[in-house]
Design an enzyme around this catalytic site. Structure first.
Site, PDB file in Angstrom:
ATOM      1  CD  GLU A  10      89.219  11.185 -77.696  1.00 54.37           C
ATOM      2  OE1 GLU A  10      89.823  11.848 -76.871  1.00 54.37           O
ATOM      3  OE2 GLU A  10      88.318  11.180 -78.096  1.00 54.37           O
ATOM      4  CG  HIS A 282      99.276  13.093 -82.385  1.00 56.18           C
ATOM      5  ND1 HIS A 282      98.119  12.952 -81.559  1.00 56.18           N
ATOM      6  CD2 HIS A 282     100.214  13.101 -81.780  1.00 56.18           C
ATOM      7  CE1 HIS A 282      98.844  12.644 -80.301  1.00 56.18           C
ATOM      8  NE2 HIS A 282      99.963  13.075 -80.319  1.00 56.18           N
ATOM      9  CB  ALA A 284      97.085   7.782 -87.877  1.00 57.36           C
ATOM     10  CG  ASP A 285      93.712  10.815 -84.372  1.00 56.43           C
ATOM     11  OD1 ASP A 285      93.419   9.526 -84.544  1.00 56.43           O
ATOM     12  OD2 ASP A 285      93.974  11.238 -83.338  1.00 56.43           O
ATOM     13  CG  HIS A 307      91.778  11.068 -80.680  1.00 57.63           C
ATOM     14  ND1 HIS A 307      91.761  11.492 -81.925  1.00 57.63           N
ATOM     15  CD2 HIS A 307      91.367  11.818 -79.552  1.00 57.63           C
ATOM     16  CE1 HIS A 307      90.966  12.874 -81.610  1.00 57.63           C
ATOM     17  NE2 HIS A 307      91.186  13.297 -80.552  1.00 57.63           N
TER      18      HIS A 307
END
Length: 340
Positions: A10, A282, A284-285, A307
């Protein structure tokens, strides 16, 4: 010394933030080159430099090349220390991303800590304060972490000036967490925050949400803020379920119609709902790192972003874990497991 190339995957600031967090926790020094190489303005921006400075202060690290615009950084951590910390970004750069760097590490400090960060709190391409409070905070609590986040003042782009304070208590061992299903819906509501912006903007956004989501007036909230906290506008859709909370955000910009702002948040929420997944892209990030520290975990996610894939690669450089994504019909499954 772990060597990382920030241009891989990313190619943004997440490589830096994850590396700082895990360097602090594991004690492994790290050198990163080509920092944020895939961004229009590569190198350390103010929010990234403050994240480096904050991490260094919290663990007595030695750093080299820590300066605005720097595309390389060496970070040699010391012991994580509890304390009352305060950092000012000085721009509308995201305070949330600075907290994201420090909070997991302070779980391993020798006592309780507070971290005050001033700067942006509601920025495009960064989680808003409410996301950390409601979505990330709830998941971390399930893992045994005691983190409290207070939003004292909103800060919008380009003025900034917001303030957020996080309280973190140490946690000897994070608990394994599986989030395979969100469970039954327990609540849903939309909020439009407006500061020095005509209140009609908020009403138009909420009317669009009501039409698209079929929500009633009791689920629609205009949140007026003092004019000196603006100009700024943020639209948040919060979905509360039995096992997880998700927050979807869109931000008003000059010359962008309120209806277009609403459409962005609605589209993200609808994609999540249709997927049947427990978490959105998001959240999950942000779950992979604490799950790796806990020694494992699993969740379903509506969309696997580049990402997330990059973040997984960085985590695996510091910790003996494998992070795998398996595509299914409507969503994907992320499994974090100890490396054999």
């Amino acid at each position: 010394m772990i060597e990382l190339d920030g241009s891989q995957g990313e190619g943004g600031g997440q490589v830096l933030r994850t590396s700082l967090t895990l360097s602090m926790i594991t004690g492994q020094p790290v050198r990163i080159k080509n920092i944020r190489a895939n961004r229009p303005k590569p190198g350390l921006m103010r929010q990234h430099l403050v994240a480096v400075q904050a991490a260094a202060e919290a663990c007595g690290a030695e750093t080299s090349d820590a300066a605005l615009g720097s595309r390389e950084l060496a970070f040699r951590p010391g012991r994580i220390r509890a304390g009352d910390y305060s950092f000012a970004i000085g721009t509308a750069g995201s305070s949330m991303l600075v907290l994201q760097t420090l909070m997991p590490a302070l779980l391993f400090a020798d006592g309780a800590s507070t971290v005050k960060v001033s700067g942006g709190t509601h920025n495009p391409k960064a989680p808003p304060a409410e996301f950390l409070q409601r979505a990330y905070g709830r998941a971390m609590k399930l893992m045994g972490a005691e983190i409290d986040i207070q939003l004292n003042r909103h800060g919008f782009y380009p003025a900034g000036g917001g303030e957020v304070v996080a309280s973190v208590r140490p946690c000897a061992q994070l608990r394994h967490l599986d989030l395979m299903a969100r469970g039954e819906r327990t609540g849903a509501y939309a909020e439009s925050f407006v500061a020095a912006v005509p209140p009609g903007v908020a009403r138009r956004e909420l009317d669009c949400v009501a039409n698209a989501m079929g929500w009633g007036e009791d689920q629609l909230h205009v949140r007026p803020l003092p004019n000196d906290q603006g100009p700024g506008n943020a639209l948040l859709l919060t979905l509360e379920s039995e096992h997880v909370t998700e927050v979807f955000a869109a931000f008003g910009e000059k010359s962008v119609p309120a209806e277009m702002v609403a459409r962005q948040a609605v589209n993200d929420a609808r994609r999540y709902i249709a997927s049947g997944a427990a978490v959105g892209e998001h959240l999950a990030d942000q779950l992979m790192l604490p799950m790796a520290l806990a020694g494992g975990g699993k969740f379903t996610v509506d969309r696997v972003s580049q990402h997330a894939l990059t973040n997984a690669e960085v985590i695996a450089r510091f910790l003996p874990v494998d992070i795998r994504f398996q595509a299914e019909e409507r969503h994907s499954v992320c499994t974090v497991s100890q490396r054999m």
